[in-house]
Design an enzyme around this catalytic site. Structure first.
Site, PDB file in Angstrom:
ATOM      1  N   LYS A 118     -11.993   0.383  -0.903  1.00 50.24           N
ATOM      2  CA  LYS A 118     -11.175   0.952  -2.010  1.00 50.24           C
ATOM      3  C   LYS A 118     -11.852   0.472  -3.301  1.00 50.24           C
ATOM      4  O   LYS A 118     -12.934   1.209  -3.726  1.00 50.24           O
ATOM      5  CB  LYS A 118      -9.830   0.055  -2.029  1.00 50.24           C
ATOM      6  CG  LYS A 118      -9.149   0.449  -0.695  1.00 50.24           C
ATOM      7  CD  LYS A 118      -7.858  -0.487  -0.390  1.00 50.24           C
ATOM      8  CE  LYS A 118      -7.253   0.162   0.802  1.00 50.24           C
ATOM      9  NZ  LYS A 118      -7.778   0.020   1.964  1.00 50.24           N
ATOM     10  N   HIS A 165      -5.346  -3.604  -2.150  1.00 46.37           N
ATOM     11  CA  HIS A 165      -4.865  -2.827  -3.194  1.00 46.37           C
ATOM     12  C   HIS A 165      -4.739  -3.344  -4.565  1.00 46.37           C
ATOM     13  O   HIS A 165      -4.329  -2.757  -5.488  1.00 46.37           O
ATOM     14  CB  HIS A 165      -3.626  -2.160  -2.790  1.00 46.37           C
ATOM     15  CG  HIS A 165      -3.792  -1.098  -1.519  1.00 46.37           C
ATOM     16  ND1 HIS A 165      -4.419   0.271  -1.631  1.00 46.37           N
ATOM     17  CD2 HIS A 165      -3.758  -1.218  -0.384  1.00 46.37           C
ATOM     18  CE1 HIS A 165      -4.205   0.762  -0.447  1.00 46.37           C
ATOM     19  NE2 HIS A 165      -4.034  -0.312   0.361  1.00 46.37           N
ATOM     20  N   SER A 187       0.816  -1.105  -0.047  1.00 50.47           N
ATOM     21  CA  SER A 187       0.006   0.026   0.021  1.00 50.47           C
ATOM     22  C   SER A 187       0.893   1.382   0.177  1.00 50.47           C
ATOM     23  O   SER A 187       0.379   2.331  -0.371  1.00 50.47           O
ATOM     24  CB  SER A 187      -0.964   0.053   1.088  1.00 50.47           C
ATOM     25  OG  SER A 187      -0.251  -0.057   2.499  1.00 50.47           O
TER      26      SER A 187
END
Length: 394
Positions: A240, A209, A181
């Protein structure tokens, strides 16, 4: 000694004195490529909203409809009264999309890692943990009773050295972020899977991610390498690419069934809210219907990296929407972050312990909905601010 004597953070006090305190800026609009923050127009380069779906009308409508149908919350644990048909629907669709048999949702991505790792790794087991894994993995390792061995970031020689230390009779779990990240680099999954097979270990990826970013249609890091069948457990967060809040484990039926019945963080926590579940499900369906969103994200991220490099800005290069800009020490990082905000660009300052002191950075991230004119504007501001440097009087 007074318990509260420790409540004095010298670095933060210094940032306040210098007027560069970087945290808790107030957002007054949706997460979007351009936002309103504390009354000013700001280009948002600090969000993990990779696909830009937090402002998608269909995703928003799904959340509103769920509020009316199910109410505001479930008021209980998944284990008892808190399981909705929506939870199971989301689990089934995520598992099928990624290529796993079963799934288990949790209220947050952080909680997902706590729930998985504390349940699957016990007192006589070993966890192999990349040093740059997310904080939730570190805390989950503490919550489990397993012995944790850290290996140097993406250092396969060090990972094998640690594996050799473990008795053959012990259970072994290698845990890695899919996309790291802070630096935006991708784990060395083929080498990890090969070592796991050699030493009889299981593999877990935190793909917070990577999901919606890498792989065929955004299926994640394991798919990116063609190794979905070699990865035993995949954890995700919905905050996300899926534009919501919550998390999920994807694995086999029997592992999911075990964890659902023994995991304390799962059993003793309230379930995801109806609106959060519905928005994550709608975002997943949007991703399935529009895989070109991932292509847009890849294209705009590459354009941003190229533009920064051509402007003389030093970055960490990786094929992801996470683009770290070097600032080296903590106070310089805070200064540049404040100046960029004043000029109309928001980025995230990253200092120790999230990175090594001397390698501090400004973490910038792209969305599929960023446009090239907005990126051009951001690059011009970033380049100008960094080239101006730190004032001698500061």
């Amino acid at each position: 000694m007074d318990l509260f004597a420790k409540c004095n953070h010298e670095l933060l006090n210094r940032t306040r004195e210098l007027g560069v305190y970087p945290y808790f800026h107030e957002l007054q609009s949706r997460q979007a490529p351009v936002v309103t923050m504390e009354g000013r127009r700001v280009i948002m380069l600090g969000s993990n909203n990779y696909l830009g779906l937090t402002e998608d009308d269909e995703v928003i409508e799904a959340g509103i409809n769920a509020l009316y149908k199910y109410g505001t919350g479930c008021s209980g644990s998944r284990f008892l009264n808190g399981t909705l048909d929506l939870h199971k629907e989301l689990e089934r669709e995520l598992a099928a999309f990624v290529g796993k048999e079963d799934g288990m949702t949790c209220a947050t991505g952080f909680q997902s890692n706590l729930a998985i790792i504390s349940a699957i790794a016990g007192r006589n087991d070993y966890i192999l943990n990349d040093k740059e894994n997310h904080a939730s993995i570190y805390d989950a390792c503490r919550l489990s009773y397993a012995t944790t061995l850290r290996y140097n970031h993406s250092d396969m020689g060090d990972l094998e050295k640690q594996l050799k230390r473990i008795p053959d009779t012990a259970g072994k779990l290698i845990i890695t972020d899919g996309v790291f990240s802070m630096r935006g680099d991708i784990c060395k999954l083929p080498e990890i899977c090969a070592l796991a097979e050699k030493y009889g270990a299981r593999v877990m990826i935190d793909d917070a991610h990577g999901f919606g970013v890498l792989g065929n249609g955004g299926r994640g890091t394991a798919d990116y390498f063609g190794l979905t069948d070699k990865v035993d457990i995949i954890s995700l967060t919905f905050s996300k690419s899926l534009a919501s809040i919550g998390g999920c484990m994807l694995t086999t039926h029997h592992v999911a069934d075990w964890i659902r019945h023994v995991s304390r963080p799962f059993i003793f926590s309230a379930s995801m809210t109806p609106a959060s579940t519905a928005t994550a499900l709608a975002a997943l369906r949007k991703l399935k219907a529009h895989p070109e969103m991932c292509d847009n994200l890849k294209k705009i991220s590459a354009y941003f990296r190229k533009s920064l490099l051509e402007s003389g800005v030093k970055i960490i290069e990786a094929p992801t929407p996470v683009v770290p800009i070097f600032t080296y020490n903590s106070l310089d990082t805070f200064y540049y972050g404040k100046r960029l905000f004043e000029e109309g660009v928001y980025v995230n300052p990253v200092i120790a312990p999230a990175c090594v002191e001397g390698e501090c950075l400004l973490r910038s991230t792209l969305m599929a909905t960023h446009t090239m004119p907005v990126v051009d504007e951001a690059v011009e501001i970033i380049s100008r601010v960094l080239k101006a440097g730190i004032p001698e009087t500061w």
